[in-house]
Every structure is written in structure tokens, then in C-alpha cells.
Design a protein around this motif. Structure first.
Motif, short mmCIF file in Angstrom:
data_model
loop_
_atom_site.label_atom_id
_atom_site.label_comp_id
_atom_site.label_asym_id
_atom_site.label_seq_id
_atom_site.Cartn_x
_atom_site.Cartn_y
_atom_site.Cartn_z
N GLU A 160 -5.76 17.80 28.23
CA GLU A 160 -4.95 18.04 29.43
C GLU A 160 -5.29 19.37 30.09
N ASP A 175 3.27 16.67 29.50
CA ASP A 175 1.99 16.13 29.96
C ASP A 175 1.94 16.00 31.47
N SER A 267 -3.40 11.63 36.58
CA SER A 267 -4.12 12.60 35.75
C SER A 267 -5.10 13.43 36.57
#
Length: 288
Positions: A160, A175, A267
Motif C-alpha cells: 500500500e 487501507d 487503489s
């Protein structure tokens, strides 16, 4: 000497930027986190204001207790007084607390009114749904999109790009953060899918229960860009302590770019936003 001073100034600017970049609890902290909204500034002021009443009253009661213990102990007062009442004292201990309560009640009601009366319409609406033990966030835009946010596992930090514990602290980092624009009214609709949770963000001065089958509404307008941390504040099961909340406040331009990409690639949007923020921080530090 000038080079040393310049280097020290650059380092100070960098650490100041880093400090603003991640607002979070600190070890042995006894006060509030730095206020990031107008409401939290009012809450901090009210806390200091009430201390001007609490501390003197506490000391007065302590002094009176000590006086009574010493003055009216059996050794010093073998023949106790038979006085049943004193009109002056009764008037004082009735009027005094009433006056003190009035001085506390008026700003208290003003603060409550401000908390439940946003000054403008919200431009961003996010629905937060508490689960055991993570959060679902839904952005209610023209093209709604949603994602889940859970506590960041140590094993996932490298993937991450969140290995810096100073910015992404253990047990608080997540996250996927909520991303909102700075100086923008944000409405958060809070509910739950299973048991009662609570959405709390100390730096914003907001906290409300997340109740299944019910929607509670809170709002905030963050004044400072940065990464802010909160937690579920209602005992909700064995992993209650592992249910953090993270809100990233960014510029309007950064938010628009993130929101456009997050609809199809969350993401990628997060990593692009993080890269831009880190690059901006380094440029700002170098410039100072």
C-alpha cells in the motif's frame, strides 16, 4: 553558518509539514488533538472556559472539607454546635451554583446549536456504515461509488506504500481513507449493518452512534489539509479496538482527480494521491 541555518530551516519546515500531514493521538496526550474545524475550535475553547469554574469550585470544596475536618474534629471541638441552619449560607450555596450553571449553560447551548446547525449546504455527502469490524463508505455523487475501509495489516504496508509509521501509525492506519476537499462542507450519514458502532473524529469535533436501521447525520468543514484519525467509539465486539477511521483532507483539485479515478480504480487513485501529496511536501520543504 548560513548553510547550517538554511539546513535547519529546511528540516524544520519538513517536519512541520509532516506533523500537519498526519494529525493523530500522541503518547501521554492529555488534551485534545489540534482542531481542524471551527466546531472543534469552539469545543476546545469551551473546555478551557469551563475549567475556570471547575478548578476554583474543586479547590473551594477541598478547602471547606479540610476546614471542617480540622475545626470541628472531636479534639478541637468537644462540645458540638447545635446550630440547625444559617440563612446567609443557604442563600449563598443556592445562588452561587445557579449563577455558575448559567455561565456554563449559555455557551453550552450556543455550542450545541452550532453543532446541529451547519452554516451552509453540504457539497459532499458520504454514507458511513459500520460493520464488525470495518467501515463501508458510499459517496453519494451523480455517479455514486463505494468502498470498504479496514485497519491496515502490517503485512500489507509495503504493497500500500504506507510503511512510514509516523504518518500511518499502527492500529490507526487503514487501507482506504475517506478523501474530502478542504474548506468544503461535508455531510456524513452514519448507520450500521449489525450492532451499534460510533463514528468519531476528534480533530473535527464530531461523534455519533451508528445504529442499525437508523441514519444519524453529522457534518464538518475541515480547515487544514492532512490525514486525520478517529475510531469506533462504541463497544461493538471483540475487535472493537481495531476499527479505525481515517479522513484525508486534500485540495479541491486533488479531490476531483481522486474521485474521478476512484470510481473505477480505487487503489490507483489512492496511490496517485499519496504520490502527489508526498511530492508537494518535499517541494515545500526544499523551498524553505
Amino acid at each position: 553558518m548560513k548553510k547550517i541555518l538554511a539546513s535547519a530551516g529546511a528540516a524544520a519546515a519538513f517536519f512541520a509539514t509532516a506533523a500537519a500531514y498526519a494529525a493523530q493521538p500522541t503518547p501521554w496526550q492529555t488534551g485534545f488533538q489540534p482542531a481542524a474545524t471551527g466546531i472543534m475550535e469552539q469545543i476546545a475553547w469551551f473546555e478551557q472556559y469551563t475549567l475556570w469554574f471547575i478548578v476554583p469550585i474543586t479547590l473551594l470544596v477541598l478547602v471547606l472539607l479540610l476546614y471542617c475536618i480540622l475545626r470541628f474534629r472531636a479534639a478541637a471541638n468537644p462540645v458540638p454546635s447545635r446550630t440547625s441552619h444559617n440563612t446567609l449560607i443557604e442563600v449563598i450555596w443556592t445562588v452561587g451554583p445557579v449563577v455558575a450553571l448559567l455561565f456554563i449553560a449559555v455557551p453550552s447551548f450556543q455550542l450545541l446549536t452550532a453543532q446541529y446547525s451547519p452554516a451552509e449546504e453540504a457539497k459532499v455527502t458520504v454514507k458511513a456504515t459500520g460493520n464488525q469490524w470495518n467501515w463501508d463508505y458510499e459517496y453519494q455523487t451523480e455517479e455514486p461509488f463505494s468502498f470498504n475501509s479496514a485497519m491496515l495489516a502490517d503485512a500489507d504496508r509495503a504493497a500500500e506504500g504506507k510503511e512510514d509509521l509516523a504518518v500511518y501509525p499502527r492500529l490507526l492506519a487503514v487501507d482506504n481513507e475517506i478523501v474530502v476537499p478542504v474548506d468544503t462542507m461535508v455531510r456524513v450519514l452514519v448507520t450500521a449493518s449489525d450492532v451499534i458502532h460510533a463514528f468519531a473524529m476528534p480533530a473535527f469535533g464530531v461523534k455519533t452512534d451508528a445504529v442499525p436501521g437508523r441514519i444519524n447525520e453529522i457534518w464538518f468543514k475541515a480547515k487544514k489539509e492532512g490525514l486525520y484519525y478517529g475510531q469506533c467509539s462504541e463497544l461493538c465486539g471483540k475487535d472493537h479496538a481495531f476499527m479505525p477511521i481515517a479522513v484525508r483532507v486534500v485540495s479541491d483539485k486533488q479531490y476531483e482527480a481522486w474521485a474521478a479515478q476512484a470510481k473505477t480504480d480505487l487503489s490507483g487513485a489512492n496511490k496517485a494521491l499519496m504520490a502527489e501529496i508526498e511530492s508537494t511536501a518535499k517541494v515545500a520543504a526544499a523551498g524553505n
